[in-house]
Design a protein around this motif. Structure first.
Motif, PDB file in Angstrom:
ATOM      1  N   VAL A   1      -4.867   6.152  -3.675  1.00  0.00           N
ATOM      2  CA  VAL A   1      -3.405   6.362  -2.935  1.00  0.00           C
ATOM      3  C   VAL A   1      -3.053   5.102  -2.519  1.00  0.00           C
ATOM      4  N   PHE A   2      -1.691   5.027  -2.690  1.00  0.00           N
ATOM      5  CA  PHE A   2      -0.976   4.139  -1.901  1.00  0.00           C
ATOM      6  C   PHE A   2      -0.451   4.351  -0.749  1.00  0.00           C
ATOM      7  N   THR A   3      -0.531   3.744   0.353  1.00  0.00           N
ATOM      8  CA  THR A   3      -0.166   4.038   1.955  1.00  0.00           C
ATOM      9  C   THR A   3       0.450   2.614   2.443  1.00  0.00           C
ATOM     10  N   THR A   4       1.347   3.063   3.085  1.00  0.00           N
ATOM     11  CA  THR A   4       1.980   1.821   4.147  1.00  0.00           C
ATOM     12  C   THR A   4       1.277   2.036   5.490  1.00  0.00           C
ATOM     13  N   ARG A   5       0.406   2.951   5.682  1.00  0.00           N
ATOM     14  CA  ARG A   5      -0.117   3.195   6.936  1.00  0.00           C
ATOM     15  C   ARG A   5      -1.672   3.200   7.069  1.00  0.00           C
ATOM     16  N   PRO A   6      -2.281   2.501   6.340  1.00  0.00           N
ATOM     17  CA  PRO A   6      -3.984   2.316   6.435  1.00  0.00           C
ATOM     18  C   PRO A   6      -4.548   2.644   7.781  1.00  0.00           C
TER      19      PRO A   6
ATOM     20  N   LYS B   1      10.707  -2.999  -1.518  1.00  0.00           N
ATOM     21  CA  LYS B   1       9.602  -3.700  -1.701  1.00  0.00           C
ATOM     22  C   LYS B   1       8.829  -2.940  -0.274  1.00  0.00           C
ATOM     23  N   SER B   2       7.604  -2.595  -0.360  1.00  0.00           N
ATOM     24  CA  SER B   2       6.726  -1.855   0.624  1.00  0.00           C
ATOM     25  C   SER B   2       5.327  -2.549   0.869  1.00  0.00           C
ATOM     26  N   TYR B   3       5.090  -3.097   1.898  1.00  0.00           N
ATOM     27  CA  TYR B   3       3.618  -3.578   1.969  1.00  0.00           C
ATOM     28  C   TYR B   3       2.838  -2.607   2.299  1.00  0.00           C
TER      29      TYR B   3
ATOM     30  N   ALA C   1      -0.383   9.395  -5.608  1.00  0.00           N
ATOM     31  CA  ALA C   1      -1.395  10.382  -4.789  1.00  0.00           C
ATOM     32  C   ALA C   1      -1.172   9.920  -3.292  1.00  0.00           C
ATOM     33  N   VAL C   2      -1.466  10.701  -2.460  1.00  0.00           N
ATOM     34  CA  VAL C   2      -0.795  10.553  -1.099  1.00  0.00           C
ATOM     35  C   VAL C   2      -1.851  10.951  -0.328  1.00  0.00           C
ATOM     36  N   MET C   3      -2.378  10.002   0.775  1.00  0.00           N
ATOM     37  CA  MET C   3      -3.593  10.604   1.961  1.00  0.00           C
ATOM     38  C   MET C   3      -2.560  11.214   2.835  1.00  0.00           C
ATOM     39  N   ALA C   4      -2.634  12.129   3.162  1.00  0.00           N
ATOM     40  CA  ALA C   4      -1.650  13.254   4.011  1.00  0.00           C
ATOM     41  C   ALA C   4      -2.114  12.890   5.451  1.00  0.00           C
TER      42      ALA C   4
ATOM     43  N   VAL D   1       5.750  14.636  -3.837  1.00  0.00           N
ATOM     44  CA  VAL D   1       4.884  13.688  -4.312  1.00  0.00           C
ATOM     45  C   VAL D   1       5.596  13.259  -5.770  1.00  0.00           C
ATOM     46  N   LEU D   2       5.712  11.983  -6.049  1.00  0.00           N
ATOM     47  CA  LEU D   2       6.486  11.428  -7.258  1.00  0.00           C
ATOM     48  C   LEU D   2       5.481  10.731  -8.046  1.00  0.00           C
ATOM     49  N   MET D   3       5.460  10.874  -9.100  1.00  0.00           N
ATOM     50  CA  MET D   3       4.481  10.317 -10.202  1.00  0.00           C
ATOM     51  C   MET D   3       4.721   8.650 -10.222  1.00  0.00           C
ATOM     52  N   GLY D   4       5.944   8.432 -10.462  1.00  0.00           N
ATOM     53  CA  GLY D   4       6.328   7.004 -10.642  1.00  0.00           C
ATOM     54  C   GLY D   4       6.383   6.017  -9.720  1.00  0.00           C
ATOM     55  N   TYR D   5       5.872   6.678  -8.226  1.00  0.00           N
ATOM     56  CA  TYR D   5       5.850   5.870  -7.115  1.00  0.00           C
ATOM     57  C   TYR D   5       4.379   5.696  -6.721  1.00  0.00           C
ATOM     58  N   GLY D   6       4.029   4.257  -6.307  1.00  0.00           N
ATOM     59  CA  GLY D   6       2.715   3.969  -6.049  1.00  0.00           C
ATOM     60  C   GLY D   6       1.788   4.569  -7.072  1.00  0.00           C
TER      61      GLY D   6
ATOM     62  N   ALA E   1      -0.138  14.363  11.376  1.00  0.00           N
ATOM     63  CA  ALA E   1       0.476  13.866  12.750  1.00  0.00           C
ATOM     64  C   ALA E   1       1.227  12.948  12.925  1.00  0.00           C
ATOM     65  N   HIS E   2       1.395  11.835  11.693  1.00  0.00           N
ATOM     66  CA  HIS E   2       2.020  10.629  11.801  1.00  0.00           C
ATOM     67  C   HIS E   2       3.116  10.602  10.509  1.00  0.00           C
ATOM     68  N   ASP E   3       3.053  11.438   9.873  1.00  0.00           N
ATOM     69  CA  ASP E   3       4.113  11.422   8.769  1.00  0.00           C
ATOM     70  C   ASP E   3       5.033  12.892   8.694  1.00  0.00           C
ATOM     71  N   GLN E   4       6.118  12.717   8.918  1.00  0.00           N
ATOM     72  CA  GLN E   4       6.921  13.925   8.950  1.00  0.00           C
ATOM     73  C   GLN E   4       6.950  14.845   7.732  1.00  0.00           C
ATOM     74  N   ARG E   5       6.686  14.386   6.537  1.00  0.00           N
ATOM     75  CA  ARG E   5       6.800  15.532   5.230  1.00  0.00           C
ATOM     76  C   ARG E   5       5.198  16.317   5.367  1.00  0.00           C
ATOM     77  N   ASP E   6       4.445  15.258   5.752  1.00  0.00           N
ATOM     78  CA  ASP E   6       3.068  15.810   5.747  1.00  0.00           C
ATOM     79  C   ASP E   6       2.857  16.816   6.998  1.00  0.00           C
TER      80      ASP E   6
HETATM   81  C1  ANZ Z   1      -0.219   7.577   4.477  1.00  0.00           C
HETATM   82  C2  ANZ Z   1       0.988   7.530   5.631  1.00  0.00           C
HETATM   83  C3  ANZ Z   1       0.713   7.976   6.797  1.00  0.00           C
HETATM   84  C4  ANZ Z   1       2.149   7.428   5.065  1.00  0.00           C
HETATM   85  C5  ANZ Z   1       1.768   7.906   7.648  1.00  0.00           C
HETATM   86  C6  ANZ Z   1       3.254   7.382   5.902  1.00  0.00           C
HETATM   87  C7  ANZ Z   1       3.159   7.449   7.227  1.00  0.00           C
HETATM   88  P1  ANZ Z   1       7.522   3.580   1.213  1.00  0.00           P
HETATM   89  O1  ANZ Z   1       7.587   3.139   2.793  1.00  0.00           O
HETATM   90  O2  ANZ Z   1       8.660   4.414   0.728  1.00  0.00           O
HETATM   91  O3  ANZ Z   1       6.678   2.759   0.494  1.00  0.00           O
HETATM   92  N1  ANZ Z   1       3.705   7.948  -0.622  1.00  0.00           N
HETATM   93  C8  ANZ Z   1       3.042   7.175  -1.185  1.00  0.00           C
HETATM   94  N2  ANZ Z   1       3.248   7.305  -2.690  1.00  0.00           N
HETATM   95  C9  ANZ Z   1       4.270   8.386  -2.715  1.00  0.00           C
HETATM   96  C10 ANZ Z   1       4.533   9.182  -3.781  1.00  0.00           C
HETATM   97  N3  ANZ Z   1       4.366   8.894  -5.200  1.00  0.00           N
HETATM   98  N4  ANZ Z   1       5.340  10.125  -3.482  1.00  0.00           N
HETATM   99  C11 ANZ Z   1       5.982  10.463  -2.472  1.00  0.00           C
HETATM  100  N5  ANZ Z   1       5.349   9.724  -1.148  1.00  0.00           N
HETATM  101  C12 ANZ Z   1       4.542   8.767  -1.460  1.00  0.00           C
HETATM  102  O4  ANZ Z   1       6.482   4.898   1.531  1.00  0.00           O
HETATM  103  C13 ANZ Z   1       4.981   4.891   1.387  1.00  0.00           C
HETATM  104  C14 ANZ Z   1       4.388   6.104   1.958  1.00  0.00           C
HETATM  105  O5  ANZ Z   1       4.785   7.150   1.266  1.00  0.00           O
HETATM  106  C15 ANZ Z   1       3.101   6.028   1.922  1.00  0.00           C
HETATM  107  O6  ANZ Z   1       2.432   5.624   3.138  1.00  0.00           O
HETATM  108  C16 ANZ Z   1       2.509   7.515   1.422  1.00  0.00           C
HETATM  109  O7  ANZ Z   1       2.416   8.074   2.613  1.00  0.00           O
HETATM  110  C17 ANZ Z   1       3.799   8.066   0.807  1.00  0.00           C
HETATM  111  F1  ANZ Z   1       1.685   8.084   9.118  1.00  0.00           F
HETATM  112  O8  ANZ Z   1       0.172   7.217   3.511  1.00  0.00           O
HETATM  113  B1  ANZ Z   1       1.828   7.169   3.286  1.00  0.00           B
END
Ligand code: ANZ
Ligand code: ZN
Length: 833
Positions: A247-252, A228-230, A339-342, A331-336, A345-350
């Motif tokens: 997009v779904f993001t854990t880091r608005p 579960k992710s908030y 779509a991801v806002m990249a 980026v996986l289709m089945g999750y969130g 500077a704060h996400d390693q994959r991005d």
């Molecule tokens: C912007 C962001 C900024 C993110 C940041 C993270 C860090 P968990 O914790 O696993 O729920 N994400 C969202 N949907 C995705 C998808 N379908 N495939 C791959 N990555 C996806 O991870 C949620 C984070 O994973 C989301 O938050 C999104 O990147 C990415 F400094 O948004 B984040």
């Protein structure tokens, strides 16, 4: 009567027959008695039991016998998880029907389990491949269908080319099939899914109620699996296009640092975005490539990040800047939302992605250290994304805010424009239960050209597997090719219809077998509700850690589904879980491929079932790994022989002197024996109740046997009653572990009742009390002597004796006595200077 040489094969068979004939392990629900349901995970009938089974079932058997001796009404059933691929493969190899192979294996394995003397109520045996069994899960399936808990969907699935079947995500291990290690491919197919995601929250929340009864490790694995992710859902507008993407993001909180966007290859907008783009074909080719990669690899951290620009831009709602839109392989289709806002500077994959494609980065979270010093983190300081908490910078009105508070603040700000809401996301996916295999329970629906999906009417259930089916050389299911199976009549319109030829995932059967055991011969219902409510929950479930996620999550989910369909009351099936450790040989898991397998049947032949059970329970605590040792089982065998000879020697003495009538021990030896006997009862009971530490229980019993050996010659003539009592206790405590020899010797020493059915003894606290105790004397913290004083002697007497002790007196001579500290029955510390 001399009892002769110890011959396990003789006495073990004798007692197994007696138990069987007397039906002493057969139980019925009885609301006037407290129940205890102990269950071991039912085996797949591969044909031979292995040491892992012996360990699992021996642990379960001791629990069952122990609880029954404590007076519980104990349910202890056994059955067979009988559908599955190996039967099909074996049938292909030997050109027979999977059913034949399976039933043959079942009867062989049943014999092997009987030979180990387990206390099962065999009348309750179930085999999941029998129509009497799977009929009920077909009924459940239709009930789920009626309630919308199961649905059909075209979706990419994991396809194993080796097994020719779809695999659940859980059956793919690092991109390979869990059974045959083939490279798994992605394929689109119509599949049946169970809505486990509807239960994600409950499955997660209820783990808290299991925290006392389940290993922490399993709870953590389940929590992570549900994942579960908030976070938040944020919406972006496209530039020059009347479209939005969410997009779904854990880091608005990092929104000001979002400099581009990444979409999944399967994202439905991709086609639209590239409509007029000159490089559309390049994008399409990239999407095709990514789509064929398996999901696990795409989600792995070490994946080489790759992507392609779509020609489109979205606008960052807070900075107003254009963000190029990419398709990215991670980026996986089945999750969130796919779509991801990249935020490089704060996400390693991005960060990796932006570095590779030279996309802009913007720092928006400052480190707490720099924040304190009034400085700001810059890109030049970084060689990786900064992902820790901190304070906002370059974020307009949010500057200076700590990033946790900013998460909410940013979403609230966007909410005013309808562009953001708080959201929760789960890693858990719906459970794909369709399998394109023959040897499984048929999914009870038909397809009619005019009526669509039509459930098979209940009175026509079970839909059975044709007995004349010929398995195919290429491993594909013969069902779609069998007209007599496929062709049917639509019960709604009377027109021609086709039967579903997919079968159910075998995890379906293992998700409810523990419920069927409660009332396994019921032909009117899956079980009588009251009977089932009496037995459930399972009080102690025992099995391998390899089932920590798959089976245990599905079984928990299924129980909740059945509760919601009105079949059960309990929301959780297993109150306590024990995951037994692996059996190793030479440091590695016993396996055919490693050639380090020790066959239980050979050990039983050589040493007997009791010695095998004893060794496996003695070698390690149940949850720990167990290293097989030839010397160890020989040791167990020697101990059993030693006990046998002791009983032989004491037979006459002991049977003449009934333990109950022997009164208070008189001699020191008899007192010591009585103390040992009761201390053994105390330790054994405590250690069984404390996580089933059978190894220390056995060690304590061995000590008691030694004690009897040590005093028997002295007590034989004078106080035989004390020997009799100690012998009876030894056998009683050992009986759940090595039941056959204990029955035999119990009879030998003159009992007419059977050992099975005897109550578990309780220790007498007063027997543990010593007449005298030895107390250590220290002078200024240094040990200077020992004194022997009456048990619980008055403090003043102890002090006096301590000061008078020769060596102690020497050390305090000429000094001033400051203080004397007495810890009763243990220690005297004298402070003098
Ligand atoms: C912007 C962001 C900024 C993110 C940041 C993270 C860090 P968990 O914790 O696993 O729920 N994400 C969202 N949907 C995705 C998808 N379908 N495939 C791959 N990555 C996806 O991870 C949620 C984070 O994973 C989301 O938050 C999104 O990147 C990415 F400094 O948004 B984040
Ligand atoms: Zn029809």
């Amino acid at each position: 009567m001399a009892i002769g040489k110890y011959q396990p094969e003789k006495i073990e068979k004798k007692w197994q027959d007696i138990w069987q004939e007397s039906g002493c392990f057969e139980v019925e629900a009885d609301t006037s008695r407290d129940k205890y349901y102990v269950l071991e995970m039912f085996p797949y009938p591969s044909g031979k039991i292995h040491m892992g089974h012996v360990r699992n079932y021996s642990i379960g058997d001791v629990v069952a016998r122990f609880k029954s001796m404590q007076g519980f009404n104990v349910l202890h059933p056994m059955g067979w998880d009988a559908f599955g691929l190996p039967a099909e493969n074996a049938a292909i190899k030997h050109n027979t029907h999977p059913a034949k192979w399976t039933y043959q294996n079942i009867s062989e394995m049943r014999e092997q389990l009987r030979r180990l003397g387990y206390s099962y109520d065999w009348r309750r045996e179930v085999a999941s491949c029998r129509p009497e069994y799977y009929k009920w899960e077909q009924i459940f399936f239709l009930k789920f269908l009626e309630k919308g808990l199961v649905y059909r969907k075209n979706s990419p699935v994991n396809w194993c080319p080796g097994c020719n079947t779809v695999l659940a995500n859980e059956q793919v291990e690092e991109g390979l099939c869990w059974r045959c290690d083939s490279e798994v491919e992605q394929k689109d197919m119509e599949q049946w899914f169970l809505r486990i995601t509807d239960y994600a929250d409950e499955l997660l929340a209820d783990l808290d109620s299991l925290d006392k009864g389940w290993p922490e490790r399993v709870l953590t694995m389940q929590r992570n699996w549900i994942g579960k992710s908030y976070g938040a859902e944020l919406t972006f507008r496209f530039k020059g296009l009347d479209e939005t993407v969410t997009v779904f993001t854990t880091r608005p909180d990092t929104l000001f640092g979002a400099t581009f966007m990444s979409l999944a290859a399967e994202h439905p907008l991709v086609e639209k975005l590239i409509e007029n783009y000159e490089k559309a074909d390049e994008v399409r080719a990239f999407c095709d490539k990514v789509r064929n990669m398996d999901r696990i690899k795409r989600g792995a951290d070490d994946l080489e990040k790759e992507g392609v620009f779509t020609g489109a831009y979205v606008v960052n709602p807070v900075t107003g800047k254009d963000m190029p839109v990419y398709v990215a392989n991670f980026v996986l289709m089945g999750y969130g939302t796919g779509a991801v806002m990249a935020v490089p500077a704060h996400d390693q994959r991005d960060y990796e992605f932006a570095s590779k494609y030279e996309l802009p980065m913007q720092v928006v979270i400052n480190t707490p250290e720099l924040h304190k010093e009034g400085k700001v983190l810059t890109l030049e300081d970084m060689d990786a994304a900064y992902t820790d908490p901190g304070f906002l910078v370059n974020s307009g009105q949010f500057d200076g805010m700590d990033n946790e508070s900013a998460k909410k603040a940013v979403v609230e700000h966007l909410d005013k424009e309808g562009l953001g809401t708080m959201a929760v996301n789960y890693r858990l996916r719906d459970w794909n239960v369709s399998r394109q295999r023959f040897w499984g329970a048929p999914i009870p629906v038909m397809y009619c050209d005019s009526c669509g999906v039509v459930p098979v009417p209940e009175q026509d259930l079970p839909v059975t597997l044709p007995e004349n089916a010929q398995v195919r050389e290429d491993g594909r299911s013969p069902l779609p090719m069998m007209d007599e199976f496929v062709n049917c009549t639509c019960p709604k319109c009377g027109g021609a219809a086709r039967r579903e030829t997919d079968t159910l995932d075998t995890f379906f059967e293992s998700s409810w077998y523990f419920l069927r055991y409660c009332d396994p011969r019921n032909t009117d219902a899956p079980w009588d509700r009251e009977t089932q409510d009496y037995w459930m929950q399972v009080d102690q479930y025992i099995g391998g850690i390899e089932h920590a996620i798959l089976h245990l999550l599905y079984a928990r989910f299924f129980t909740k589904l059945l509760r919601d369909c009105g079949y059960v009351t309990a929301a959780e099936p297993f109150a306590n879980l024990l995951t037994q450790g692996m059996v190793l040989k030479d440091g590695a898991k016993m396996s055919k491929s490693k050639g380090n397998v020790v066959a239980p049947s050979e050990m039983i032949k050589k040493y007997g079932a009791d010695a095998t059970r004893l060794f496996i329970l003695f070698a390690a605590p149940p949850a720990k790994e167990l290293e097989w040792s030839d010397r160890g089982i020989e040791g167990a065998y020697r101990f059993i022989n030693r006990l046998w000879r002791l009983a032989e020697e004491l037979e006459k003495v002991v049977s003449a002197a009934k333990p109950v009538s022997y009164g208070d021990p008189k001699s020191e030896a008899a007192k010591a024996l009585r103390r040992k006997e009761h201390d053994t009862i105390r330790r054994a009971t405590r250690d069984i109740e404390n996580d089933f530490q059978f190894n220390t229980v056995i060690a304590a019993i061995m000590e008691l046997v030694n004690e009897i050996y040590g005093c028997k010659d002295e007590l034989k003539g004078s106080e035989p009653g004390s020997l009799s009592s100690a012998m009876a206790t030894t056998l009683t405590l050992l009986s759940p572990i090595a039941p056959h020899i204990c029955e035999e010797l119990w009879e030998t020493i003159g009992n007419t009742e059977r050992m099975v059915g005897q109550p578990w003894p309780t220790h007498d606290e007063s027997a543990l009390v010593l007449d005298e105790v030895t107390v250590v004397v220290q002078v200024c913290g240094k040990v200077r002597g020992k004194i022997t004083v009456p048990n619980n002697a008055p403090q003043a007497d102890v002090e006096k004796a301590a000061l008078e002790q020769e060596n102690v007196a020497k050390h305090i001579e000429g000094k001033t006595l400051r203080k004397v500290i007495v810890i009763p029955n243990k220690l005297v510390n004298i402070v003098a200077n």
